[in-house]
Structure formats: C-alpha cells, structure tokens
Design a protein around this motif. Structure first.
Motif, PDB file in Angstrom:
ATOM      1  N   GLY A 243       0.832  -1.208   0.000  1.00  0.00           N
ATOM      2  CA  GLY A 243       0.000   0.000   0.000  1.00  0.00           C
ATOM      3  C   GLY A 243       0.858   1.245   0.000  1.00  0.00           C
ATOM      4  O   GLY A 243       2.075   1.198   0.192  1.00  0.00           O
ATOM      5  N   LYS A 244       0.202   2.339  -0.198  1.00  0.00           N
ATOM      6  CA  LYS A 244       0.898   3.624  -0.224  1.00  0.00           C
ATOM      7  C   LYS A 244       0.123   4.620   0.628  1.00  0.00           C
ATOM      8  O   LYS A 244      -1.102   4.734   0.516  1.00  0.00           O
ATOM      9  N   THR A 245       0.855   5.317   1.469  1.00  0.00           N
ATOM     10  CA  THR A 245       0.267   6.316   2.362  1.00  0.00           C
ATOM     11  C   THR A 245       0.543   7.710   1.821  1.00  0.00           C
ATOM     12  O   THR A 245       1.660   8.008   1.387  1.00  0.00           O
ATOM     13  N   GLU A 246      -0.484   8.545   1.857  1.00  0.00           N
ATOM     14  CA  GLU A 246      -0.345   9.944   1.468  1.00  0.00           C
ATOM     15  C   GLU A 246      -1.037  10.818   2.499  1.00  0.00           C
ATOM     16  O   GLU A 246      -2.001  10.395   3.140  1.00  0.00           O
ATOM     17  N   ALA A 247      -0.554  12.023   2.635  1.00  0.00           N
ATOM     18  CA  ALA A 247      -1.193  12.969   3.551  1.00  0.00           C
ATOM     19  C   ALA A 247      -2.565  13.345   2.999  1.00  0.00           C
ATOM     20  O   ALA A 247      -2.694  13.682   1.820  1.00  0.00           O
ATOM     21  N   THR A 248      -3.596  13.247   3.832  1.00  0.00           N
ATOM     22  CA  THR A 248      -4.940  13.582   3.362  1.00  0.00           C
ATOM     23  C   THR A 248      -5.115  15.083   3.180  1.00  0.00           C
ATOM     24  O   THR A 248      -5.913  15.521   2.350  1.00  0.00           O
ATOM     25  N   MET A 249      -4.370  15.855   3.954  1.00  0.00           N
ATOM     26  CA  MET A 249      -4.473  17.309   3.830  1.00  0.00           C
ATOM     27  C   MET A 249      -3.152  17.935   4.268  1.00  0.00           C
ATOM     28  O   MET A 249      -2.701  17.713   5.385  1.00  0.00           O
ATOM     29  N   VAL A 250      -2.519  18.650   3.357  1.00  0.00           N
ATOM     30  CA  VAL A 250      -1.281  19.366   3.667  1.00  0.00           C
ATOM     31  C   VAL A 250      -1.610  20.852   3.754  1.00  0.00           C
ATOM     32  O   VAL A 250      -2.228  21.409   2.841  1.00  0.00           O
ATOM     33  N   PRO A 251      -1.246  21.525   4.841  1.00  0.00           N
ATOM     34  CA  PRO A 251      -1.535  22.962   4.952  1.00  0.00           C
ATOM     35  C   PRO A 251      -0.982  23.733   3.760  1.00  0.00           C
ATOM     36  O   PRO A 251       0.156  23.540   3.351  1.00  0.00           O
ATOM     37  N   GLU A 252      -1.817  24.580   3.204  1.00  0.00           N
ATOM     38  CA  GLU A 252      -1.400  25.391   2.053  1.00  0.00           C
ATOM     39  C   GLU A 252      -0.856  26.719   2.570  1.00  0.00           C
ATOM     40  O   GLU A 252      -1.594  27.554   3.103  1.00  0.00           O
ATOM     41  N   MET A 253       0.440  26.909   2.398  1.00  0.00           N
ATOM     42  CA  MET A 253       1.095  28.117   2.884  1.00  0.00           C
ATOM     43  C   MET A 253       0.978  29.220   1.823  1.00  0.00           C
ATOM     44  O   MET A 253       0.971  28.940   0.613  1.00  0.00           O
ATOM     45  N   ILE A 254       0.883  30.464   2.273  1.00  0.00           N
ATOM     46  CA  ILE A 254       0.777  31.563   1.311  1.00  0.00           C
ATOM     47  C   ILE A 254       2.118  31.758   0.602  1.00  0.00           C
ATOM     48  O   ILE A 254       3.177  31.457   1.140  1.00  0.00           O
ATOM     49  N   ASN A 255       2.063  32.212  -0.632  1.00  0.00           N
ATOM     50  CA  ASN A 255       3.271  32.437  -1.417  1.00  0.00           C
ATOM     51  C   ASN A 255       4.137  33.520  -0.779  1.00  0.00           C
ATOM     52  O   ASN A 255       3.663  34.342   0.019  1.00  0.00           O
ATOM     53  N   SER A 256       5.407  33.516  -1.146  1.00  0.00           N
ATOM     54  CA  SER A 256       6.358  34.433  -0.523  1.00  0.00           C
ATOM     55  C   SER A 256       5.993  35.885  -0.781  1.00  0.00           C
ATOM     56  O   SER A 256       6.147  36.741   0.116  1.00  0.00           O
ATOM     57  N   TRP A 257       5.531  36.243  -1.997  1.00  0.00           N
ATOM     58  CA  TRP A 257       5.174  37.645  -2.271  1.00  0.00           C
ATOM     59  C   TRP A 257       3.914  38.058  -1.514  1.00  0.00           C
ATOM     60  O   TRP A 257       3.793  39.197  -1.093  1.00  0.00           O
ATOM     61  N   GLU A 258       3.000  37.084  -1.289  1.00  0.00           N
ATOM     62  CA  GLU A 258       1.820  37.389  -0.484  1.00  0.00           C
ATOM     63  C   GLU A 258       2.221  37.585   0.975  1.00  0.00           C
ATOM     64  O   GLU A 258       1.681  38.461   1.671  1.00  0.00           O
ATOM     65  N   TYR A 259       3.164  36.776   1.428  1.00  0.00           N
ATOM     66  CA  TYR A 259       3.671  36.917   2.796  1.00  0.00           C
ATOM     67  C   TYR A 259       4.327  38.291   2.973  1.00  0.00           C
ATOM     68  O   TYR A 259       4.117  38.966   3.996  1.00  0.00           O
ATOM     69  N   ALA A 260       5.107  38.721   1.972  1.00  0.00           N
ATOM     70  CA  ALA A 260       5.770  40.024   2.046  1.00  0.00           C
ATOM     71  C   ALA A 260       4.750  41.153   2.119  1.00  0.00           C
ATOM     72  O   ALA A 260       4.932  42.129   2.868  1.00  0.00           O
ATOM     73  N   GLU A 261       3.675  41.039   1.363  1.00  0.00           N
ATOM     74  CA  GLU A 261       2.635  42.080   1.402  1.00  0.00           C
ATOM     75  C   GLU A 261       1.956  42.129   2.765  1.00  0.00           C
ATOM     76  O   GLU A 261       1.651  43.216   3.286  1.00  0.00           O
ATOM     77  N   VAL A 262       1.721  40.954   3.372  1.00  0.00           N
ATOM     78  CA  VAL A 262       1.097  40.905   4.699  1.00  0.00           C
ATOM     79  C   VAL A 262       2.024  41.535   5.735  1.00  0.00           C
ATOM     80  O   VAL A 262       1.590  42.321   6.596  1.00  0.00           O
ATOM     81  N   ILE A 263       3.312  41.206   5.678  1.00  0.00           N
ATOM     82  CA  ILE A 263       4.282  41.767   6.632  1.00  0.00           C
ATOM     83  C   ILE A 263       4.359  43.291   6.480  1.00  0.00           C
ATOM     84  O   ILE A 263       4.419  44.035   7.481  1.00  0.00           O
ATOM     85  N   ASN A 264       4.337  43.752   5.247  1.00  0.00           N
ATOM     86  CA  ASN A 264       4.352  45.206   5.021  1.00  0.00           C
ATOM     87  C   ASN A 264       3.158  45.877   5.669  1.00  0.00           C
ATOM     88  O   ASN A 264       3.278  46.951   6.283  1.00  0.00           O
ATOM     89  N   GLN A 265       2.004  45.254   5.553  1.00  0.00           N
ATOM     90  CA  GLN A 265       0.797  45.832   6.137  1.00  0.00           C
ATOM     91  C   GLN A 265       0.891  45.855   7.662  1.00  0.00           C
ATOM     92  O   GLN A 265       0.453  46.818   8.304  1.00  0.00           O
ATOM     93  N   VAL A 266       1.474  44.823   8.228  1.00  0.00           N
ATOM     94  CA  VAL A 266       1.654  44.781   9.692  1.00  0.00           C
ATOM     95  C   VAL A 266       2.555  45.935  10.142  1.00  0.00           C
ATOM     96  O   VAL A 266       2.272  46.621  11.141  1.00  0.00           O
ATOM     97  N   PHE A 267       3.644  46.153   9.413  1.00  0.00           N
ATOM     98  CA  PHE A 267       4.553  47.239   9.763  1.00  0.00           C
ATOM     99  C   PHE A 267       3.869  48.602   9.617  1.00  0.00           C
ATOM    100  O   PHE A 267       4.055  49.495  10.458  1.00  0.00           O
ATOM    101  N   LEU A 268       3.087  48.759   8.529  1.00  0.00           N
ATOM    102  CA  LEU A 268       2.392  50.037   8.329  1.00  0.00           C
ATOM    103  C   LEU A 268       1.372  50.283   9.428  1.00  0.00           C
ATOM    104  O   LEU A 268       1.217  51.413   9.913  1.00  0.00           O
ATOM    105  N   ASP A 269       0.660  49.245   9.836  1.00  0.00           N
ATOM    106  CA  ASP A 269      -0.325  49.396  10.909  1.00  0.00           C
ATOM    107  C   ASP A 269       0.334  49.772  12.223  1.00  0.00           C
ATOM    108  O   ASP A 269      -0.284  50.405  13.090  1.00  0.00           O
ATOM    109  N   ALA A 270       1.604  49.403  12.377  1.00  0.00           N
ATOM    110  CA  ALA A 270       2.344  49.735  13.599  1.00  0.00           C
ATOM    111  C   ALA A 270       3.053  51.076  13.495  1.00  0.00           C
ATOM    112  O   ALA A 270       3.776  51.467  14.409  1.00  0.00           O
ATOM    113  N   GLY A 271       2.869  51.748  12.359  1.00  0.00           N
ATOM    114  CA  GLY A 271       3.491  53.055  12.181  1.00  0.00           C
ATOM    115  C   GLY A 271       4.928  53.002  11.743  1.00  0.00           C
ATOM    116  O   GLY A 271       5.658  53.994  11.881  1.00  0.00           O
ATOM    117  N   ALA A 272       5.379  51.864  11.238  1.00  0.00           N
ATOM    118  CA  ALA A 272       6.770  51.707  10.795  1.00  0.00           C
ATOM    119  C   ALA A 272       6.825  51.634   9.271  1.00  0.00           C
ATOM    120  O   ALA A 272       5.807  51.500   8.589  1.00  0.00           O
TER     121      ALA A 272
END
Length: 562
Positions: A243-272
C-alpha cells in the motif's frame, strides 16, 4: 385507427398512474410464538422510508407500487425481506437468530454462549479481522464493534499504534484509561501479536464482565485468542499486502510575495516603514532569484520527501492429527513514512501446539517472538520528527531551503531542511519473546482444572544521535552527541483455574474459582557521550566524555484469588 390508439395510451397511462400511487401498509410484528416485538425496524428497500413497531408490535408505512419490499431487522432475530405485492395489511413473524445466540465467545478465564451472557461482551472473529489491511493489531479493531474508541495518534511509522478506550474516559489520574490486554489469558501487548495470528478478540466492557480480573480491569478487558492447529493435512496460507500512504491534507502556505505584502501591512499598521519594497515583492513573484527571493514550500517539501510505501507478508501452516495439532506462522512488515528517513519494520514468528495426552489430560504450548526496529530523522533542538515538522510549519515561503552552496535558510533556531538532511536520528529497536504453557485436566464430566504458566521477555534499545553539521557559514551545531538507553522487562504468571459446568434440563450452573500470581522484574541503563570523531561513528564508547549515566531497577509481585 388513430382514435383507438389514443384511447389505448390514455387507458395505459391511467392504469400506470393508479398502480404507482402511494398507499399505507399496516401490520403487526411478532416472533414465531406470537409474542409482539416492539422497536422493530421496518424499511422500504432501496429508499430512506422507514418505520418502527410500537409497544403492541404494530407498524404503519407508506409504499408505492406492487413491487415494494420491506426489510425487517431486530436484534437477536434473523433479518427478513418481505414482498408487499398488492397487500395493505401484512403481519410479519420473525425467527430467532439461534446461530448468533449459540455463538461461543471468550470471557474471563473461559468461554460461554452468547445466550447465557448477562454482562456486556462484544467479539470479533478472525474472518472480520482478516479483511482489514493493517500493520498493527490495535488498528484492526477500528469500527468493528460499539463501545470501544480506537484512536490513531499519528502517521509516524515509528509510533502509529492506536490507543484503545472502552466506554469513554474513566479517569484523569495518572492511572490512565488503557484496558487490560490478555493474550491467551496472559497479560501482553496487543500490538506485539501479528493480526494474522488472531482467532478472535472479545471486549469485556462493563464491571460485571471484567470483575473477575480485579482492579486491573477498571478500564475494561481485551481478550485475545490466537489461532490453533487443525486435524488433517497441512493447510498453508500466504497473505501479501502493499500500500501507499499519502497525507490527506497538507496545509497550504501563502506564497512568498503574499507573505511580504502581509508583513508590510503589519509594519504600516504599527506606524513603521515597510520591510519589503515593491521591487522585492516583484522578485518574489517572478522567481528569478530563488536564493535571495525564494518561494519555498517547507511543509510541502517535507511531506513529499518519503515514498509512503508499506508492505506485509505472512505465511502460516496449520495441521496435525486427532491427537496433536500445530500452527506455525512467519510474518514480516515494512513501512516507509511520507517523510524521508522515517520507517519501521518487524519480523514475527509463532508456534502453537495442542496435544491430548490421554482421555483426561490435554497440553497446550504457545510460543511467539518478534524483532522490531524503527527510525526517524532528528534535530539539534528536539528528538524525533516533532521539531522538524514544527519548524516546517513556522517557516514562511520567503525563507529558502537548501541553497546551491550547500547551506540552508533558517528562522532563528528553526531549520527543518538542515535537520532533515543531517546525520541526526532517533532509533528504537525491540526484541520480545512470549511463552505460554498450560495443562488441562478433565477431572470428570463437569469439572475441569487448568494449570498455566506464562513468561514474557522484552528488551528495548533507544539511540538518539545529534550530528555535527553546518546550517549557514556562521551558524550550526558544532558538537555531536549520543544518548543511549536500554530497558529490559520480564513477567512471570502462574495461575490455576477450576471450572464446574453443569446442565440440568433447561438450567445451566457454572462455577469458576482459582488463583493467579504475577511477578515483574524491570531494569534499565542509560548513557551519554559527546564529541565523537565524526558523524559515521555513533557507538557510546567512541565519545570523549562519559557523563550522565543512569541505572534503574524495579521488582514487583501480585497475587489474585478468583
């Protein structure tokens, strides 16, 4: 001619409509003696329409057409399918399931027919277990009976056995909720028995059924009976599984450019000021510079690094004469995880021998053993896969994995790819032997005395090695180390059981008494050393220091009168 044809079609349509109209069918459900049966399930076959008989045994159900079939089911009775035809009143007489009531199940220190049971006992046969393609016996019980919860804690081949809880959690104390497991009346681990060697499993779920085993049975009892030989020519059986085992659900991580946009927004919200420029985000998106601006899926890379293939092979022989019967089996299984370097394998052997010495004496000998080994990658910040999986979950896609220069990206102390590809490991191996001998003396027709001795032996070794490896040009683990532990446990059981079973007309008298004693001897040894000359030598005597040694020993004994 057209008028006649039109008239025929009208008449045909009218008769079909009338035949398909819904109507109510009523009746009474009884047994063969005419006693009414309340709570009987009556369902219209092939539909979700159903009804239940009342206290007087009467039911009412809507059907359509003359081809309807009612499926009637009731516990302790044979399921029946009854054709309705054109009837509107239909009485049904159910037949007792004599075969089910006559079925013999294993209970505390003996067997009984289901019809004579007063406690709550559930059983599953070898035919049902053999339909399940599982690597461990605990997993074979999943979904087989009510009242038992079978939970597999994870898919790691090194620790993928199931926890068993009977009728819910009984305590939050350190005593735990695990049931008592007896293999051929000797205390043992369920997962040390090859699933193909099991003849039947009985679950004693309530206090009345398990009381004979004392306080150990506070969380219920699981009774395992292994297969015996059969008189006649040898019967060879071979089972193979892949038999063969596979993960039934692998967490889908956001792409690196989407992550960068989120981090930028966090910094802007903090006034940085923003951390990433628009040009940086575009480089993440374009993938033109995968070293400095990567889009690396750490968790996806981890869960797809192994092949997940598992195999199992079992061969057995059963045969003998009317005097002596034997059963011999060999088994092997290997399981690779969905993460590389994560695997487990086991070898099993079993010999069961039953012999009638004379008209009053029978002898039984059961011997079994297994060798097991499992391994998993490890890291500097924690043993086993846990730290590696946690690091992969926390590392954003903007952090690279392995880079062309052989170094790795990291998030402070989290560097799952470096840990995974290092020589660090956690390895466990075990050797277990089980011997069970008994003599059964039929004193006279209704009295039987059984003397039994059982011995179990287990030796387990654990090696946790942390390698020396570089993660970045200026950061890494500079000191390798080894932590090794040995544990040996033995248990000896001596018991004598007397059974008196007398049948007088329609009455059965059953008396059981006996004494059982157990002794346990456990001892362990641990050692630690570091500064090994390289990552290829990980034996404890090759290290430069000898600190952190430990030794433990425990002896215990118990005796129970039945």
């Amino acid at each position: 001619m057209k008028s006649i044809l039109l008239l025929f079609l009208v008449l045909f349509s009218t008769s079909y409509y009338a035949g398909a109209q819904s109507r109510t069918v009523t009746g009474k459900v009884t047994d063969t003696k005419g006693e009414t049966l309340p709570g009987v399930s009556i369902k219209l076959k092939g539909t979700s329409v159903g009804a239940t008989s009342g206290m007087d045994g009467r039911y009412s159900i809507n059907v359509s057409g003359n081809n309807s079939v009612l499926v009637v089911t009731y516990i302790g009775f044979v399921t029946q399918e009854v054709a309705v035809n054109n009837q509107t009143s239909l009485d049904i007489a159910l037949v007792s399931d004599v075969q089910g009531l006559e079925e013999v199940v294993v209970v505390g220190y003996g067997t009984q027919k289901k019809v004579n049971l007063t406690g709550s006992v559930a059983s599953v046969s070898s035919e049902q277990l053999e339909k399940r393609a599982v690597t461990k016996s605990s997993l074979a019980l999943q979904g087989q009976m009510s009242g038992i919860q079978v939970r597999q804690g994870g898919g790691n081949p090194a620790s993928n056995g199931a926890s068993l809880v009977i009728r819910g959690q009984g305590t939050f104390s350190g005593a735990g909720n695990s049931p008592l497991v007896l293999v051929d009346n000797i205390e043992a681990s369920l997962d040390l028995v090859d699933p193909n060697d099991i003849e039947s499993v009985s679950i004693l779920k309530d206090a009345a059924s398990a009381a004979i085993f004392g306080s150990k049975a506070a969380n219920g009892v699981i009774l395992v009976t292994t297969k015996k030989g059969v008189a006649g020519k040898p019967i060879f059986t071979y089972n193979s599984y892949i038999g063969k085992t596979e993960a039934t659900m692998v967490p889908e991580m956001i792409n690196s450019w989407e992550y960068a946009e989120v981090i930028n927004q966090v910094f802007l919200d903090a006034g940085a000021a923003k951390r990433y420029s628009d040009a940086d985000i575009e480089k993440f998106r374009s993938g033109t510079d995968p070293v400095n601006f990567p889009n690396f899926d750490h968790i996806g890379n981890l869960f797809n690094s192994g092949n997940g293939i598992s195999t199992r092979h079992d061969i057995s022989a059963r045969g003998g004469s009317e005097q002596t019967q034997y059963m011999f089996s060999l088994g092997y299984y290997n399981e690779n995880g969905i993460i590389t370097k994560n695997d487990a394998n086991r070898y099993n052997i079993r010999v069961n021998l039953d012999s009638r010495l004379n008209d009053k004496l029978k002898f039984s000998l059961k011997m079994a053993g297994n060798l097991s080994k499992n391994s998993q990658p490890s890291g500097v910040n924690g043993l086993g896969l846990g730290t590696i999986v946690g690091g992969a979950m926390r590392n954003a896609n903007s952090i690279p994995g392995r880079m062309p220069d052989g170094f790795y990206g990291r998030n402070e102390t989290l560097h799952p790819e470096a840990d995974l590809e290092s020589a660090s490991f956690l390895q466990n191996s075990g050797t277990n032997f089980y011997t069970n001998g008994s003599v059964i003396w039929d004193v006279f027709k209704d009295l039987k005395i059984t003397g039994q001795i059982g011995h179990t032996y287990g030796l387990n070794q654990s090696k946790a090695y942390v390698a020396k490896y570089a993660i970045t040009p200026t950061y890494g683990n500079a000191l390798n180390s080894l932590n090794e532990n040995w544990y040996q446990g033995t248990a000896l059981t001596l018991q004598t059981i007397a059974e008196y079973n007398k049948k007088v007309k329609d009455h059965n008298f059953y008396l059981l008494g006996g004494i059982s004693g157990q002794t346990y001897d456990d001892k362990g040894l641990g050692a630690f050393r570091d500064a090994f000359p390289n990552n290829s030598i990980y034996e404890i005597n090759a290290g430069s220091t000898g600190r952190g040694r430990s030794r433990t020993r425990r002896r215990a004994a118990s005796r129970t009168s039945r």
